[in-house]
Enzyme design. Structure first.
Site, short mmCIF file in Angstrom:
data_model
loop_
_atom_site.label_atom_id
_atom_site.label_comp_id
_atom_site.label_asym_id
_atom_site.label_seq_id
_atom_site.Cartn_x
_atom_site.Cartn_y
_atom_site.Cartn_z
N MET A 79 0.84 -1.19 0.00
CA MET A 79 0.00 0.00 0.00
C MET A 79 0.88 1.25 0.00
O MET A 79 0.45 2.33 0.39
CB MET A 79 -0.93 0.01 1.22
CG MET A 79 -2.01 -1.04 1.13
SD MET A 79 -3.55 -0.60 1.99
CE MET A 79 -2.99 -0.40 3.65
N LEU A 82 6.68 2.88 1.65
CA LEU A 82 7.60 1.75 1.78
C LEU A 82 8.65 1.98 2.86
O LEU A 82 9.10 3.11 3.09
CB LEU A 82 8.29 1.50 0.44
CG LEU A 82 7.38 1.23 -0.76
CD1 LEU A 82 8.21 0.91 -2.00
CD2 LEU A 82 6.38 0.11 -0.47
N HIS A 83 9.04 0.88 3.51
CA HIS A 83 10.08 0.90 4.53
C HIS A 83 10.94 -0.34 4.38
O HIS A 83 10.79 -1.09 3.40
CB HIS A 83 9.47 0.99 5.94
CG HIS A 83 8.39 -0.02 6.19
ND1 HIS A 83 8.63 -1.37 6.26
CD2 HIS A 83 7.05 0.13 6.40
CE1 HIS A 83 7.51 -2.02 6.50
NE2 HIS A 83 6.53 -1.14 6.58
N HIS A 86 9.24 -3.68 3.56
CA HIS A 86 8.89 -3.88 2.16
C HIS A 86 10.14 -4.22 1.33
O HIS A 86 10.10 -5.07 0.44
CB HIS A 86 8.26 -2.61 1.58
CG HIS A 86 6.95 -2.24 2.19
ND1 HIS A 86 6.83 -1.24 3.12
CD2 HIS A 86 5.69 -2.73 2.01
CE1 HIS A 86 5.56 -1.10 3.47
NE2 HIS A 86 4.85 -2.01 2.83
N GLN A 110 -10.62 -2.12 2.28
CA GLN A 110 -10.19 -2.62 3.59
C GLN A 110 -10.17 -1.53 4.66
O GLN A 110 -9.60 -1.72 5.73
CB GLN A 110 -8.82 -3.30 3.47
CG GLN A 110 -7.67 -2.38 3.13
CD GLN A 110 -6.38 -3.15 2.87
OE1 GLN A 110 -6.27 -3.87 1.88
NE2 GLN A 110 -5.41 -3.02 3.75
N GLN A 213 5.12 -11.66 7.37
CA GLN A 213 4.57 -12.43 8.47
C GLN A 213 3.92 -11.54 9.53
O GLN A 213 3.11 -12.01 10.31
CB GLN A 213 5.68 -13.29 9.11
CG GLN A 213 5.27 -14.08 10.34
CD GLN A 213 4.23 -15.15 10.04
OE1 GLN A 213 4.24 -15.73 8.94
NE2 GLN A 213 3.35 -15.44 10.99
N LYS A 214 4.24 -10.23 9.53
CA LYS A 214 3.61 -9.36 10.52
C LYS A 214 2.09 -9.39 10.37
O LYS A 214 1.36 -9.35 11.34
CB LYS A 214 4.12 -7.92 10.40
CG LYS A 214 3.57 -7.02 11.51
CD LYS A 214 4.16 -5.63 11.47
CE LYS A 214 3.57 -4.83 10.34
NZ LYS A 214 2.12 -4.59 10.55
N SER A 251 4.02 0.84 8.03
CA SER A 251 3.82 2.18 7.46
C SER A 251 3.14 3.10 8.46
O SER A 251 3.35 4.31 8.46
CB SER A 251 2.97 2.07 6.19
OG SER A 251 3.64 1.31 5.20
N ARG A 252 2.32 2.53 9.34
CA ARG A 252 1.61 3.34 10.33
C ARG A 252 2.51 3.80 11.48
O ARG A 252 2.08 4.61 12.30
CB ARG A 252 0.41 2.57 10.89
CG ARG A 252 -0.74 2.46 9.89
CD ARG A 252 -1.97 1.84 10.53
NE ARG A 252 -3.14 1.94 9.67
CZ ARG A 252 -3.52 1.00 8.79
NH1 ARG A 252 -2.80 -0.10 8.66
NH2 ARG A 252 -4.60 1.19 8.06
#
Length: 579
Positions: A79, A82-83, A86, A110, A213-214, A251-252
């Site tokens: 989405m 990116l970090h 990703h 979503q 997996q998060k 991202s949050r």
């Protein structure tokens, strides 16, 4: 770019992009994850390829139509914003595929009305730069209209939770998988994800798709979706990437202040305390969950939504961890809703050994199994057994459909003791036929490589191999054991040796057997053996199906000048040091 572009070449310079088509809206389906990295600085590998920006379905289809059909495609759904999590997915995709496509789409299906759709982080220019530097071939960034998203209406359930009603076809996952964890308060969430992921998989038709997996609940639902809908794609789970504090990257996290980040790190610390209790022998769901709740209760600024312990694949609630349990939580810290999880496993250890041909894998694996009291999973014998059955039934090895049917219906068993319990040398059965001796015959040896290279054969045997690993207690060797078969192995080893060393070993083997397979043993040329080994190395590293790649967390051992027994002892020491 061709596969040679992902096999360790050095690329220079960066960020050329080519824009194709229409408006730029972003979105994905995976919050991401991967192994623990402590650096906050992004250092993706630079590439010189020209990255395409595809903003419409039409442009994507055209791009894919122009690619060779034999090329393997890796899809990383995101989405945006990116970090490093990703980037770990992109790096994995880059190492395993010819073409890497990153989708960026903030999926409105979503998000509930009260959630952060409008404020969700959007860093389009930075995302493009990171993707280009990481070697992405194309970004697919459609808008909602191009993804077929029509009008959305909302409704409130009797419990007060908000769901959405759309005028488009939706993919609805099993209720049993959405009624737990995040699904209790986000009724809309997983059917929105399932719908868009299905669209992406249908549009891109990737060989593999990579998810973190998060987002463990999302990952389990997508794996089930692919299974139930018979989609021809491999879902590749990638481990969670964490900050030094233990906070899972998301991202949050951009919503958090520095003080809130320190507070949010307590989420993982609570999970880690529960894991310590589990390692200490606690198997009770109730008491393990209570450990997390008690730890977080001391932090009043953490608004805990849930802590649950479920079966990792089905997401069914469990009372006690028998083999494995997914311990997951969600909480609000400041304005950010955060999720995290760990997997608790009660199994004997798995040792995965990979490496090039001639590095001594088979001998070392057998010695390890005997020394540590583990089961040696002879994956090579499994491919030989299928080859024997194909030949026995008179099927041509290049009749891929017939071979795939044989492999999909074959049941392979290893028997290590007789009825009285006396341990034997070990026997191999396929469909209840003892093939221990026949699979070592000349015809099988001649044809096994052709059978093992077939995608459906590997897919069928992968399931059986992973079935053997469910309870742990095994040693296995090959070229994709640590990356594909047992990516969660407790110990991964990558054995290496120089071409010269391996050639000497091979010649010694030929001399001991008195047969090189090609020419009299006294005329074997060391140079020719070295040439054959180099060719085999190139083939194994560039195979379309499961190429030889060192797992990121594998320990490399150079076996030059070492005996098999010395290598075995070194691995035994590593094994005990990690217990």
């Amino acid at each position: 770019m061709g596969r040679e572009g992902r096999e360790g070449r050095t690329f220079s310079s960066p960020s050329h992009t080519s824009d194709t088509s229409d408006t730029s809206d972003t979105s994905d389906t995976s919050d991401t994850s991967d192994t623990s990295d402590t650096s906050d600085t992004l250092h993706p590998k630079p590439y010189t390829l020209i990255m395409r920006l595809l903003k419409t379905v039409a442009a994507l289809r055209c791009y894919l139509d122009l690619q060779e059909s034999s090329l393997q495609v890796g899809l990383v759904p995101t989405m945006g914003a990116l970090h490093r999590g990703h980037l770990s997915l992109i790096e994995r995709a880059r190492s395993e595929n010819d073409i890497v496509i990153v989708s960026i789409f903030v999926n409105p299906l979503q998000f509930a009305p009260q959630e952060d759709l409008d404020s969700y982080p959007r860093t389009w220019e930075r995302d493009k730069e990171l993707c280009s530097e990481a070697g992405v071939d194309a970004i697919f960034a459609p808008n909602g209209e191009d993804m077929g998203i029509g009008s959305i209406h909302t409704a409130r359930s009797e419990e007060g939770a908000i769901a959405f009603i759309s005028n488009q076809t939706l993919v609805i996952p099993p209720v049993s998988m959405t009624a737990v964890m995040c699904g209790k308060t986000r009724l809309h969430f997983f059917q929105g994800i399932a719908t868009i992921v299905t669209k992406l998989l249908n549009l891109v038709r990737p060989t593999r798709a990579y998810f973190g997996q998060k987002d463990a609940q999302q990952l389990a639902i997508i794996k089930r979706l692919v299974l139930d809908l018979n989609l021809n794609v491999e879902i590749v789970p990638c481990p969670i990437v964490r900050e030094e504090s233990g906070l899972a990257l998301s991202s949050r996290n951009q919503y958090l202040t520095e003080a809130e980040k320190e507070l949010a790190a307590q989420l993982y610390k609570g999970l880690a305390r529960a894991e310590l209790a589990f390692r200490g022998g606690d198997r009770s769901c109730k008491s393990i969950v209570e450990v997390v709740k008690s730890h977080l209760a001391a932090n009043k600024a953490i608004d805990l939504e849930y802590v649950e312990l479920v079966e990792p694949e089905t997401l069914n609630p469990i009372d006690k961890v028998e083999e494995a349990g997914l311990l997951a939580l969600a909480a609000k810290v400041g304005s950010a809703r955060l999720i995290d999880n760990i997997v608790l496993r009660q199994r004997k250890p798995i040792i995965a050994i990979d490496g090039p041909a001639g590095a001594g894998k088979s001998t070392v694996a057998r010695q390890l199994a005997e020394k540590l009291g583990l089961f040696y999973l002879d994956t090579g014998a499994m491919y030989r057994a299928v080859t024997w059955l194909v030949l026995e039934k008179g099927i041509a090895v290049d009749d891929f459909s017939a071979v795939a049917e044989i492999a999909s219906r074959a049941e392979i068993k290893f028997v290590t003791s007789d009825a009285s319990g006396d341990v034997s040398a070990g026997r191999v059965f396929i469909n209840d036929i003892d093939v221990t001796k026949p699979i070592r015959g000349t015809a099988v040896t001649k044809n096994v490589s052709a059978i093992a290279a077939q995608k459906e054969v590997r897919r069928s045997l992968l399931k059986q191999q992973q079935g053997y690993g469910r309870g742990g207690g095994i040693v296995a060797e090959g070229r994709d054991i640590g990356t594909r078969v047992f990516p969660d192995a407790e110990l991964k080893i990558f054995l290496t040796a120089s071409v010269g060393e391996r050639a000497k070993r091979r010649k010694q083997d030929f001399l001991l057997r008195g047969d090189s397979g090609q020419e009299p043993s006294d005329e074997i040329s060391l140079e020719k053996i070295e040439e054959n080994i180099r060719q085999r190395d190139w083939q194994d590293s560039n195979r379309k199906i499961d190429p030889l790649i060192k797992a990121a967390d594998a320990i490399a051992i150079d076996t030059d000048g070492l005996t098999a027994q010395e290598v075995t002892e070194r691995i035994v020491q590593l094994f005990h040091s990690r217990r």
